[in-house]
Enzyme design. Structure first.
Site, PDB file in Angstrom:
ATOM      1  CD  GLU A 336      10.967  49.508 -20.641  1.00  0.00           C
ATOM      2  OE1 GLU A 336      10.363  50.305 -21.375  1.00  0.00           O
ATOM      3  OE2 GLU A 336      10.465  49.025 -19.599  1.00  0.00           O
ATOM      4  CB  CYS A 337      16.122  49.587 -16.292  1.00  0.00           C
ATOM      5  SG  CYS A 337      16.991  50.251 -14.854  1.00  0.00           S
TER       6      CYS A 337
END
Length: 489
Positions: A336-337
């Site tokens: 994620e991210c």
């Protein structure tokens, strides 16, 4: 079944009023000076404030969010995660009534009503006196079902200022002023582009918490706040059935690596607990100290601040290369991210280029303005190891980076109904058993996620290292057909 334990919410008229410092100072003061065990909660999709609250309480801080979770999920999570403590403190976010629309959908006020929590308002009194009473009165009257039970006045200039504000609020609103906090001369909690500097990077953790605890002890009526919490109405709830335990019978335990350090620190404790409930053992990996990826059956790389640790990440070539090799061999990876950034070819920042793992054929550039900020709704439209086609995912994103030079041979698997994503309207890169995107998800509102990650790890552990896309499509290296190549820019 009725839940009767003490609880309160610290809310405010707007962001930046000081409710985070009041919340963590209150929690720390109760713990240090009264021996009270506090269960901390944060309303909204937040990692940094939650990290500080957790540090103050010595307990995990859990998130409650009406956008990311259903009402039943919120109540179940709150009741189940607060029962072992003496009192619960929920920090709101933004203004009390601020939500997704003019009706305040998903606001702190809506959460307070759902959990029947008394609200204590933090009011910033900078350059204002009697008008504070008008603001508090407005909060009381906008929705009478919200129980505004007290006020803490922040950034008071002196004794006369305090007297006028206190008399105005108590005389016009009929609620007590339970604390007065003077203007702060020393800032123990500096901010940067995403809010407070995280605890992992602060450098003076104990001094900062001790300082704010002492300020709250001196200026706030701790006994009065405890009385407010004690007056919370009973909350009806239905306990879980325990079906999760039945699903785990006969499962072999797998190990899921969690890259967690100063660069990658954005993990909801509920997400890690969800993996453990599915039978996984979690193994924490330091991206600076670990020279090679240890034996794991899957890898979870959360968000954080890789951009502030680029030299350290680049120096550890052994770990980056071993992650890339493990992905080639079929290791399941969910990123994620910041994790997406780490899996790119490299990051451009302040005139330099910093090589990363090279799993995804793209680069990342840091910008001065947010490239995605807020809640997200994704529709899965492509094959990937973890999310079934057609499923809607609710999450959030907050990133200053953007993906550039993305190969047109790589499709994106999530159509963005709300939010931005990797390119406008699309998120989620998939290569073999590796999925990365900008959207953060919360396990409480996405119950399928932990089971899917553990199930994929179990197949990998059994020796089936074929990627999910090849398994389903019969030999396609990247997943399926590229989705509308012209969207990639």
């Amino acid at each position: 079944m009725l839940y009767r334990r003490p609880r309160l919410m610290i809310a405010a008229l707007r962001g930046g009023s000081g409710k985070t410092l009041v919340s963590l100072g209150l929690i720390a003061a109760w713990r240090r000076h009264h021996g009270i065990r506090v269960a901390p909660f944060k309303k909204g999709p937040d990692y940094i404030d939650a990290g500080w609250l957790s540090l103050a309480a010595g307990e995990p801080c859990y998130n409650l969010d009406p956008f990311l979770m259903s009402a039943d999920e919120i109540v179940e999570s709150f009741v189940g995660r607060s029962g072992a403590c003496d009192i619960s403190v929920i920090e709101g976010n933004r203004g009390l009534y601020d939500g997704l629309d003019a009706q305040g959908s998903c606001s702190s006020a809506e959460l307070a009503k759902l959990l029947k929590v008394p609200v204590v308002l933090v009011v910033d009194a900078t350059k204002v006196t009697r008008t504070t009473a008008a603001l508090v009165l407005g909060c009381q009257r906008l929705d009478p079902e919200v129980r505004v039970s007290g006020v803490i006045v922040n950034r008071v200039a002196g004794s006369r200022h305090e007297r006028v504000v206190r008399e105005a609020i108590e005389g016009s609103c009929g609620v007590p002023v339970l604390g007065v906090i003077p203007k702060e001369g020393v800032n123990f909690f500096p901010e940067r582009h995403m809010g407070l500097v995280p605890p992992q990077e602060h450098g003076e953790l104990q001094a900062a918490v001790a300082h704010v605890a002492e300020r709250i002890r001196e200026g706030v009526d701790l006994d009065g706040l405890r009385e407010v919490a004690d007056r919370a109405d009973p909350l009806g709830w239905v306990p879980s059935s325990g079906r999760e335990r039945n699903r785990l019978q006969g499962r072999a335990q797998v190990t899921i690596g969690i890259v967690r350090d100063a660069a990658f620190q954005f993990y909801y404790p509920e997400n890690l607990e969800a993996l453990e409930k599915q039978g996984a053992a979690v193994k924490f990996i330091d991206s600076f100290q670990c020279e090679v990826l240890p034996p794991v059956d899957a890898l979870y790389i959360g968000g954080g601040f890789p951009e502030t640790h680029l030299n350290g990440l680049t120096t550890n070539k052994g770990l980056r290369d071993s992650i890339g090799q493990a992905v080639e061999e079929g290791l399941p990876v969910y990123a994620e991210c910041g994790g997406l950034m780490f899996l790119s070819r490299g990051i451009h920042h302040q005139g330099g280029f910093y090589p990363m793992c090279g799993v995804f054929p793209c680069d990342v550039v840091l910008e001065r303005r947010p490239q995605g900020h807020g809640y997200a709704i994704l529709e899965c439209v492509g094959e990937n190891p973890f999310v079934p086609a057609g499923r809607l995912i609710r999450g959030h994103e907050f990133h200053y980076s953007k993906v550039v030079d993305l190969s047109p041979d790589v499709p994106l698997v999530f159509r963005v109904q709300k939010g931005h994503g990797i390119v406008k309207g699309w998120d989620g890169l998939c290569y073999k058993n590796c999925l990365g995107g900008y959207t953060h998800i919360h396990a409480v509102g996405n119950g399928f996620w932990a089971e899917a990650l553990v199930r994929t790890a179990e197949r990998y552990r059994r020796g089936d290292k074929t990627d999910e896309i090849t398994r389903r499509k019969g030999g396609v290296h990247y997943m399926g057909q590229a989705i509308e190549h012209n969207i990639i820019s």
